[in-house]
Design a protein around this motif. Structure first.
Motif, PDB file in Angstrom:
ATOM      1  N   PHE A 277      42.056  34.723  44.922  1.00 47.76           N
ATOM      2  CA  PHE A 277      42.056  34.725  43.466  1.00 47.76           C
ATOM      3  C   PHE A 277      41.821  36.115  42.878  1.00 47.76           C
ATOM      4  CE2 PHE A 277      41.530  30.159  44.065  1.00 47.76           C
ATOM      5  CZ  PHE A 277      42.349  29.667  43.065  1.00 47.76           C
ATOM      6  N   LEU A 278      40.936  36.882  43.492  1.00 50.90           N
ATOM      7  CA  LEU A 278      40.678  38.219  42.967  1.00 50.90           C
ATOM      8  C   LEU A 278      41.867  39.147  43.217  1.00 50.90           C
ATOM      9  CD1 LEU A 278      36.907  38.670  43.901  1.00 50.90           C
ATOM     10  CD2 LEU A 278      37.902  38.092  41.681  1.00 50.90           C
ATOM     11  N   ALA A 279      42.522  39.008  44.355  1.00 50.74           N
ATOM     12  CA  ALA A 279      43.717  39.817  44.605  1.00 50.74           C
ATOM     13  C   ALA A 279      44.843  39.425  43.658  1.00 50.74           C
ATOM     14  CB  ALA A 279      44.162  39.655  46.066  1.00 50.74           C
ATOM     15  N   ALA A 280      44.985  38.121  43.405  1.00 48.62           N
ATOM     16  CA  ALA A 280      46.026  37.663  42.473  1.00 48.62           C
ATOM     17  C   ALA A 280      45.763  38.190  41.067  1.00 48.62           C
ATOM     18  CB  ALA A 280      46.074  36.137  42.467  1.00 48.62           C
ATOM     19  N   SER A 281      44.491  38.217  40.662  1.00 49.61           N
ATOM     20  CA  SER A 281      44.173  38.734  39.335  1.00 49.61           C
ATOM     21  C   SER A 281      44.418  40.234  39.259  1.00 49.61           C
ATOM     22  CB  SER A 281      42.720  38.410  38.983  1.00 49.61           C
ATOM     23  OG  SER A 281      41.815  39.132  39.795  1.00 49.61           O
ATOM     24  N   THR A 282      44.201  40.943  40.373  1.00 55.73           N
ATOM     25  CA  THR A 282      44.488  42.376  40.408  1.00 55.73           C
ATOM     26  C   THR A 282      45.972  42.628  40.183  1.00 55.73           C
ATOM     27  OG1 THR A 282      42.636  42.812  41.895  1.00 55.73           O
ATOM     28  CG2 THR A 282      44.383  44.455  41.837  1.00 55.73           C
ATOM     29  N   ILE A 283      46.798  41.794  40.768  1.00 52.73           N
ATOM     30  CA  ILE A 283      48.249  41.911  40.574  1.00 52.73           C
ATOM     31  C   ILE A 283      48.602  41.796  39.095  1.00 52.73           C
ATOM     32  CG2 ILE A 283      50.471  40.784  41.026  1.00 52.73           C
ATOM     33  CD1 ILE A 283      49.363  40.003  43.786  1.00 52.73           C
TER      34      ILE A 283
ATOM     35  N   SER B 299      40.572  36.081  31.471  1.00 55.79           N
ATOM     36  CA  SER B 299      39.291  35.766  30.832  1.00 55.79           C
ATOM     37  C   SER B 299      38.778  34.398  31.274  1.00 55.79           C
ATOM     38  CB  SER B 299      39.419  35.805  29.302  1.00 55.79           C
ATOM     39  OG  SER B 299      40.281  34.779  28.838  1.00 55.79           O
ATOM     40  N   ALA B 300      39.688  33.535  31.731  1.00 58.53           N
ATOM     41  CA  ALA B 300      39.290  32.189  32.144  1.00 58.53           C
ATOM     42  C   ALA B 300      38.727  32.168  33.557  1.00 58.53           C
ATOM     43  CB  ALA B 300      40.487  31.238  32.042  1.00 58.53           C
ATOM     44  N   PHE B 301      39.411  32.804  34.527  1.00 60.63           N
ATOM     45  CA  PHE B 301      38.972  32.588  35.905  1.00 60.63           C
ATOM     46  C   PHE B 301      38.330  33.788  36.593  1.00 60.63           C
ATOM     47  CE2 PHE B 301      43.380  33.933  37.040  1.00 60.63           C
ATOM     48  CZ  PHE B 301      43.120  34.791  38.103  1.00 60.63           C
TER      49      PHE B 301
ATOM     50  N   VAL C   7      31.265  35.228  39.817  1.00 62.57           N
ATOM     51  CA  VAL C   7      30.005  34.493  39.961  1.00 62.57           C
ATOM     52  C   VAL C   7      30.006  33.700  41.264  1.00 62.57           C
ATOM     53  CG1 VAL C   7      28.600  32.621  39.009  1.00 62.57           C
ATOM     54  CG2 VAL C   7      29.529  34.385  37.497  1.00 62.57           C
ATOM     55  N   PHE C   8      31.135  33.074  41.594  1.00 61.99           N
ATOM     56  CA  PHE C   8      31.283  32.292  42.818  1.00 61.99           C
ATOM     57  C   PHE C   8      31.044  33.168  44.051  1.00 61.99           C
ATOM     58  CE2 PHE C   8      34.294  30.443  46.045  1.00 61.99           C
ATOM     59  CZ  PHE C   8      33.611  29.256  46.258  1.00 61.99           C
ATOM     60  N   TYR C   9      31.662  34.328  44.072  1.00 59.62           N
ATOM     61  CA  TYR C   9      31.557  35.237  45.220  1.00 59.62           C
ATOM     62  C   TYR C   9      30.154  35.839  45.310  1.00 59.62           C
ATOM     63  CZ  TYR C   9      32.326  39.264  48.236  1.00 59.62           C
ATOM     64  OH  TYR C   9      32.225  40.195  49.228  1.00 59.62           O
ATOM     65  N   VAL C  10      29.650  36.344  44.184  1.00 55.78           N
ATOM     66  CA  VAL C  10      28.317  36.952  44.182  1.00 55.78           C
ATOM     67  C   VAL C  10      27.252  35.914  44.535  1.00 55.78           C
ATOM     68  CG1 VAL C  10      26.550  38.022  42.716  1.00 55.78           C
ATOM     69  CG2 VAL C  10      28.923  38.815  42.606  1.00 55.78           C
ATOM     70  N   GLY C  11      27.450  34.668  44.093  1.00 54.24           N
ATOM     71  CA  GLY C  11      26.511  33.601  44.444  1.00 54.24           C
ATOM     72  C   GLY C  11      26.410  33.414  45.945  1.00 54.24           C
TER      73      GLY C  11
ATOM     74  N   ILE D 249      34.499  33.428  36.634  1.00 48.77           N
ATOM     75  CA  ILE D 249      34.118  32.328  37.526  1.00 48.77           C
ATOM     76  C   ILE D 249      34.168  32.770  38.980  1.00 48.77           C
ATOM     77  CG2 ILE D 249      34.781  30.028  38.353  1.00 48.77           C
ATOM     78  CD1 ILE D 249      35.836  29.455  35.539  1.00 48.77           C
ATOM     79  N   MET D 250      35.230  33.480  39.351  1.00 45.98           N
ATOM     80  CA  MET D 250      35.373  33.911  40.735  1.00 45.98           C
ATOM     81  C   MET D 250      34.322  34.953  41.113  1.00 45.98           C
ATOM     82  SD  MET D 250      37.493  32.013  42.073  1.00 45.98           S
ATOM     83  CE  MET D 250      37.201  32.829  43.631  1.00 45.98           C
TER      84      MET D 250
END
Length: 470
Positions: A366-372, A217-219, A225-229, A222-223
């Motif tokens: 970061f997105l792959a780590a969150s998927t894990i 829920s924290a990152f 929004v960062f990527y889509v931006g 953010i990631m």
């Protein structure tokens, strides 16, 4: 016949035009009809409820569950927004042509009804395990809602497939992508990356779903929004190329133009096949995996979490995947030979200096780590269904070790295995959704008659609708 060719043959059958693709689209269409286009009618209310009404209308303190609506959503987003949104989109366009993006959209729009339905059932039939945590998902609702041996078989089939998938799509492919990206971008040793990633993942897993929910829920937002931006900046800079990109998407959707190999008829099928296959790889609608996270949500009615969960598919595919696909097409990098580098090349061309390179690297890591993290929870809940809570800790240990193995291993066959495991998960879940579609539609209609805009206090409802006890 070699192992690779055997896996390829199985993968082609499962994801071919006669099994999973029509079942996925057909289930989504049937649920959309039975729910009267719920995903279109209630998307706005669901988005507001998910992101701007974090306490769930007063449910958080009194409702059963381990995490909030929002944390359940971000945990599911963590598991889905990952390599599939960056590499998977490029692979779909590379193999199926620009038209594959259209079929990813179609899969998502109808898949929102499937995502709602599986999350609804997950909360509706969830149980409490020996440690006092909520357990739910297809491994439970298939057993409890479909009586007899058929329901038991579908439940066990799903649980076994989900555990296998957690090591493939949810672990090795993700950690391998992280290690490869950091090695190519910064020259970091894969083994060092594997050790650090395994330690971080292991530390988070010790805290269970509460810890995972707090981290995601924290990152994750953010990631995203960062990527889509970064994507929006590139699209703005290449705005004149967007009409042509959209033209290629809609023309290729029905002609297969640009698909790799084959004749016109076969390339049309390839556009659908890779669009649908990579679409479900990206948003997981119909697979039943995200329902496992939904079952942990603090909520007093299954329809509420179902509506929140369906926004995940919209965010994943209609927003993130669309941005990736249009960036690849508008910058012209889709004609390259290596889909693994298409997105990073598009960002490098579209952004000044090295910004594009860094954005893709950070986003992928970061997105792959969150998927894990998200998939580790899916796997442990299915292990709990198969052998009880005593199997959870050993699973977490093995999963953490496999994270390291994935960073140091060539995964040519693992990607194919991951596709197969995804399909095997989806089969029993989709069958269950069709069987239970009447129950879903009836109880959803009853709830929306009382709370059409999701504004009433949560304590006015019960997680087991009245009609279920009549």
């Amino acid at each position: 016949m070699s192992v690779s060719s055997t896996l390829d043959a199985i993968d082609s059958f499962i994801w071919g035009p006669w099994l999973l693709i029509p079942l996925l689209l057909g289930t989504g269409i049937i649920l959309t009809i039975r729910l009267r286009g719920l995903q279109f009618r209630k998307l706005g209310a669901a988005m507001r409820f998910a992101f701007f009404q974090r306490d769930g209308g007063g449910e958080s303190d009194a409702a059963h569950g381990d995490i909030s609506h929002y944390q359940a959503l971000t945990t599911a987003l963590a598991a889905t927004v990952g390599v599939g949104n960056i590499v998977g989109v490029a692979t779909a366009i590379h193999l199926g042509g620009p038209g594959a993006l259209f079929w990813m959209w179609v899969t998502a729009l109808f898949g929102m009804a499937s995502k709602y339905s599986e999350a609804f059932l997950a909360v509706r039939f969830r149980t409490t395990d020996a440690n006092g945590q909520q357990s739910g998902g297809p491994q439970y609702y298939l057993r409890h809602a479909i009586k007899g041996r058929w329901g038991q078989f579908l439940s066990l089939f799903f649980a076994v497939a989900a555990v296998l998938a957690s090591f493939g799509i949810g672990c090795m492919t993700q950690s391998n992508a992280v290690a490869a990206q950091l090695e190519n971008s910064f020259g970091w040793e894969r083994a060092i990356v594997g050790i650090v990633l395994a330690v971080v993942v292991g530390a988070v897993l010790l805290g269970g779903i509460t810890s995972i929910g707090k981290v995601t829920s924290a990152f994750v937002p953010i990631m995203i929004v960062f990527y889509v931006g970064g994507c929006l900046y590139i699209l703005a800079a290449n705005i004149t190329g967007i009409p042509h990109a959209l033209s290629m998407v809609f023309q290729g959707a029905f002609t297969g133009a640009g698909a790799t190999g084959g004749f016109v008829g076969s390339t049309f099928i390839m556009a659908i096949q890779y669009g649908v296959a990579r679409g479900i790889f990206s948003n997981e609608s119909g697979m039943g995996s995200a329902a496992i996270a939904a079952a942990a949500a603090k909520t007093n009615h299954p329809a509420r979490q179902g509506l929140v969960s369906m926004t995940q598919t919209f965010i994943d595919t209609i927003i993130v995947v669309s941005c990736t696909g249009l960036v690849i097409l508008s910058t012209g990098t889709w004609t390259g030979d290596d889909p693994a580098t298409m997105t990073s090349e598009a960002f490098t061309h579209g952004l000044p200096g090295q910004w594009g390179h860094y954005i893709v690297s950070l986003a992928l890591v970061f997105l792959a780590a969150s998927t894990i993290l998200g998939w580790s929870y899916y796997g442990e809940r299915c292990v709990e269904r198969l052998v009880g809570v005593r199997g959870v800790l050993p699973y977490r240990i093995i999963f953490t070790i496999v994270v390291f193995v994935g960073t140091t291993t060539q995964l040519t066959d693992v990607w194919t295995f991951a596709d197969i495991a995804n399909g095997l998960m989806a089969l029993p879940n989709l069958i269950g959704l069709l069987i239970l579609s009447g129950l879903i539609a009836r109880e959803t209609k009853e709830y929306l008659a009382l709370d059409p805009y999701l504004r009433r206090a949560g304590n006015e409802f019960t997680s087991v609708p009245a009609s279920a006890t009549e």
